[in-house]
Design a protein around this motif. Structure first.
Motif, PDB file in Angstrom:
ATOM      1  N   THR A 154       0.836  -1.203   0.000  1.00 48.25           N
ATOM      2  CA  THR A 154       0.000   0.000   0.000  1.00 48.25           C
ATOM      3  C   THR A 154       0.867   1.248   0.000  1.00 48.25           C
ATOM      4  N   ASN A 155       0.368   2.318  -0.628  1.00 49.26           N
ATOM      5  CA  ASN A 155       1.032   3.612  -0.536  1.00 49.26           C
ATOM      6  C   ASN A 155       0.307   4.523   0.462  1.00 49.26           C
ATOM      7  N   GLU A 156      -0.486   3.919   1.353  1.00 49.23           N
ATOM      8  CA  GLU A 156      -1.138   4.637   2.455  1.00 49.23           C
ATOM      9  C   GLU A 156      -0.746   3.963   3.774  1.00 49.23           C
ATOM     10  N   PRO A 157       0.491   4.131   4.242  1.00 48.57           N
ATOM     11  CA  PRO A 157       0.937   3.425   5.443  1.00 48.57           C
ATOM     12  C   PRO A 157       0.123   3.744   6.679  1.00 48.57           C
ATOM     13  N   TRP A 158      -0.497   4.914   6.708  1.00 50.11           N
ATOM     14  CA  TRP A 158      -1.328   5.292   7.862  1.00 50.11           C
ATOM     15  C   TRP A 158      -2.582   4.429   7.958  1.00 50.11           C
ATOM     16  N   SER A 159      -2.881   3.636   6.925  1.00 51.95           N
ATOM     17  CA  SER A 159      -4.083   2.798   6.955  1.00 51.95           C
ATOM     18  C   SER A 159      -3.837   1.439   7.608  1.00 51.95           C
ATOM     19  N   ILE A 160      -2.584   1.116   7.937  1.00 49.52           N
ATOM     20  CA  ILE A 160      -2.308  -0.155   8.610  1.00 49.52           C
ATOM     21  C   ILE A 160      -2.956  -0.134   9.994  1.00 49.52           C
ATOM     22  N   GLY A 161      -3.705  -1.183  10.277  1.00 49.01           N
ATOM     23  CA  GLY A 161      -4.455  -1.246  11.527  1.00 49.01           C
ATOM     24  C   GLY A 161      -5.863  -0.707  11.411  1.00 49.01           C
ATOM     25  N   GLU A 162      -6.205  -0.187  10.226  1.00 50.58           N
ATOM     26  CA  GLU A 162      -7.515   0.425  10.024  1.00 50.58           C
ATOM     27  C   GLU A 162      -8.408  -0.456   9.140  1.00 50.58           C
ATOM     28  N   GLN A 163      -9.684  -0.137   9.147  1.00 52.43           N
ATOM     29  CA  GLN A 163     -10.700  -0.827   8.351  1.00 52.43           C
ATOM     30  C   GLN A 163     -11.150   0.159   7.268  1.00 52.43           C
ATOM     31  N   MET A 164     -10.403   0.193   6.170  1.00 56.30           N
ATOM     32  CA  MET A 164     -10.591   1.262   5.201  1.00 56.30           C
ATOM     33  C   MET A 164     -10.677   0.805   3.752  1.00 56.30           C
ATOM     34  N   SER A 165     -10.161  -0.380   3.420  1.00 55.63           N
ATOM     35  CA  SER A 165     -10.025  -0.751   2.020  1.00 55.63           C
ATOM     36  C   SER A 165     -11.347  -1.245   1.436  1.00 55.63           C
ATOM     37  N   SER A 166     -11.294  -1.557   0.142  1.00 56.14           N
ATOM     38  CA  SER A 166     -12.467  -2.118  -0.527  1.00 56.14           C
ATOM     39  C   SER A 166     -12.500  -3.631  -0.441  1.00 56.14           C
ATOM     40  N   GLY A 167     -11.736  -4.205   0.476  1.00 56.46           N
ATOM     41  CA  GLY A 167     -11.816  -5.635   0.721  1.00 56.46           C
ATOM     42  C   GLY A 167     -10.491  -6.346   0.818  1.00 56.46           C
ATOM     43  N   CYS A 168      -9.488  -5.910   0.052  1.00 56.45           N
ATOM     44  CA  CYS A 168      -8.196  -6.590   0.057  1.00 56.45           C
ATOM     45  C   CYS A 168      -7.444  -6.357   1.374  1.00 56.45           C
ATOM     46  N   VAL A 169      -6.450  -7.202   1.610  1.00 58.58           N
ATOM     47  CA  VAL A 169      -5.556  -7.047   2.757  1.00 58.58           C
ATOM     48  C   VAL A 169      -4.340  -6.266   2.296  1.00 58.58           C
ATOM     49  N   ARG A 170      -4.062  -5.169   2.943  1.00 59.49           N
ATOM     50  CA  ARG A 170      -2.926  -4.333   2.562  1.00 59.49           C
ATOM     51  C   ARG A 170      -1.842  -4.397   3.635  1.00 59.49           C
ATOM     52  N   MET A 171      -0.602  -4.307   3.188  1.00 59.48           N
ATOM     53  CA  MET A 171       0.558  -4.339   4.070  1.00 59.48           C
ATOM     54  C   MET A 171       1.514  -3.214   3.688  1.00 59.48           C
ATOM     55  N   LEU A 172       2.395  -2.847   4.620  1.00 63.54           N
ATOM     56  CA  LEU A 172       3.475  -1.949   4.247  1.00 63.54           C
ATOM     57  C   LEU A 172       4.238  -2.571   3.082  1.00 63.54           C
ATOM     58  N   ASN A 173       4.733  -1.754   2.178  1.00 64.32           N
ATOM     59  CA  ASN A 173       5.454  -2.300   1.036  1.00 64.32           C
ATOM     60  C   ASN A 173       6.655  -3.139   1.453  1.00 64.32           C
ATOM     61  N   GLU A 174       7.417  -2.684   2.473  1.00 64.46           N
ATOM     62  CA  GLU A 174       8.562  -3.485   2.897  1.00 64.46           C
ATOM     63  C   GLU A 174       8.123  -4.814   3.520  1.00 64.46           C
ATOM     64  N   ASP A 175       6.917  -4.843   4.109  1.00 61.83           N
ATOM     65  CA  ASP A 175       6.415  -6.091   4.694  1.00 61.83           C
ATOM     66  C   ASP A 175       5.933  -7.072   3.634  1.00 61.83           C
ATOM     67  N   ILE A 176       5.238  -6.578   2.598  1.00 62.24           N
ATOM     68  CA  ILE A 176       4.785  -7.495   1.558  1.00 62.24           C
ATOM     69  C   ILE A 176       5.984  -8.035   0.776  1.00 62.24           C
ATOM     70  N   VAL A 177       7.044  -7.233   0.635  1.00 60.14           N
ATOM     71  CA  VAL A 177       8.262  -7.739  -0.015  1.00 60.14           C
ATOM     72  C   VAL A 177       8.852  -8.874   0.814  1.00 60.14           C
ATOM     73  N   ASP A 178       8.892  -8.696   2.132  1.00 57.41           N
ATOM     74  CA  ASP A 178       9.418  -9.734   3.027  1.00 57.41           C
ATOM     75  C   ASP A 178       8.567 -11.002   2.942  1.00 57.41           C
ATOM     76  N   LEU A 179       7.254 -10.857   3.017  1.00 60.33           N
ATOM     77  CA  LEU A 179       6.359 -12.016   2.949  1.00 60.33           C
ATOM     78  C   LEU A 179       6.450 -12.700   1.589  1.00 60.33           C
ATOM     79  N   PHE A 180       6.501 -11.924   0.535  1.00 59.54           N
ATOM     80  CA  PHE A 180       6.547 -12.425  -0.836  1.00 59.54           C
ATOM     81  C   PHE A 180       7.699 -13.413  -1.024  1.00 59.54           C
ATOM     82  N   GLU A 181       8.839 -13.110  -0.419  1.00 55.83           N
ATOM     83  CA  GLU A 181      10.011 -13.974  -0.559  1.00 55.83           C
ATOM     84  C   GLU A 181       9.891 -15.254   0.249  1.00 55.83           C
ATOM     85  N   ARG A 182       8.953 -15.320   1.176  1.00 57.54           N
ATOM     86  CA  ARG A 182       8.836 -16.449   2.079  1.00 57.54           C
ATOM     87  C   ARG A 182       7.721 -17.431   1.717  1.00 57.54           C
ATOM     88  N   VAL A 183       6.802 -17.017   0.842  1.00 58.06           N
ATOM     89  CA  VAL A 183       5.671 -17.896   0.527  1.00 58.06           C
ATOM     90  C   VAL A 183       5.658 -18.229  -0.965  1.00 58.06           C
TER      91      VAL A 183
END
Length: 212
Positions: free
Chosen positions: A167-196
């Motif tokens: 996400t490019n809205e880091p302030w939304s982490i921990g919030e209920q704001m999206s249209s349904g998808c799960v969003r993560m900090l970009n550095e976190d999704i990069v970390d997860l992406f390499e592990r799964v």
């Protein structure tokens, strides 16, 4: 590219996001304060967030895992705003997430059907019906709602149109704001992406349950 230029680009396009919310007023105060630099990546560097601005429970960390899921499983808790990757030693790698607004969050069992690096974005039919002015596609990049990486969830051979993405809205982490998808900090999704890998089991829970 300087961080200040990156931030200007992110703010300019945030209202176009389909898996994202409308820009929040608080976030407009000083976007640059959220960023500390960049992490090398291709074809774009990843803007790094000052995680001190997050509630500590939403920062990446290792926690004890008490569930029954096998190692390698991704468990998303919509209520707690956490995503956990179960480890072999009884722990879990835990990340803070942003989730869908009331009525938009999905729950169930799926698998990672494919993975995308700086993926292109397209709105679903439902999104277009709600907002006909949405662009029909946007190329991957710093101004893309899916961020640096995306995990596309499937049931069988069917793409269920549910994503775990940056996400490019880091302030939304921990919030209920999206249209349904799960969003993560970009550095976190990069970390997860390499592990799964593709095929990883994903459980999305609400009310403590993944099954309807």
């Amino acid at each position: 590219m300087r961080v200040s230029r990156i931030l200007l680009a992110l703010v300019a396009v945030a209202p176009l996001a389909a898996c994202q919310s409308r820009m929040q007023t608080a976030a407009l105060d000083d976007d640059s304060a959220w960023y500390t630099g960049t992490m090398p990546d291709k074809p774009f560097d990843v803007p790094l967030v000052d995680t001190a601005r997050l509630d500590p429970k939403y920062r990446r960390q290792t926690v004890r895992y008490t569930g029954a899921e096998k190692p390698g499983t991704v468990v998303v808790d919509i209520d707690q705003r956490h995503l956990q990757l179960v480890q072999e030693d009884g722990s879990a790698r835990q990340y803070g997430i942003g989730v869908g607004k009331a009525g938009f969050s999905w729950k169930g069992e799926a698998r990672v059907g494919r993975k995308g690096v700086w993926p292109d974005w397209s709105p679903t039919t439902t999104m277009v019906s709600l907002n006909p002015d949405l662009p029909r596609t946007r190329k991957g990049g710093l101004d893309n709602p899916l961020g640096a990486r995306a995990l596309y969830l499937y049931q069988g051979n069917r793409d269920i149109l549910f994503r775990i993405h940056g996400t490019n809205e880091p302030w939304s982490i921990g919030e209920q704001m999206s249209s349904g998808c799960v969003r993560m900090l970009n550095e976190d999704i990069v970390d997860l992406f390499e592990r799964v890998p593709v095929g990883t089991q994903v459980l999305i829970k609400r009310g403590g349950k993944a099954r309807v």
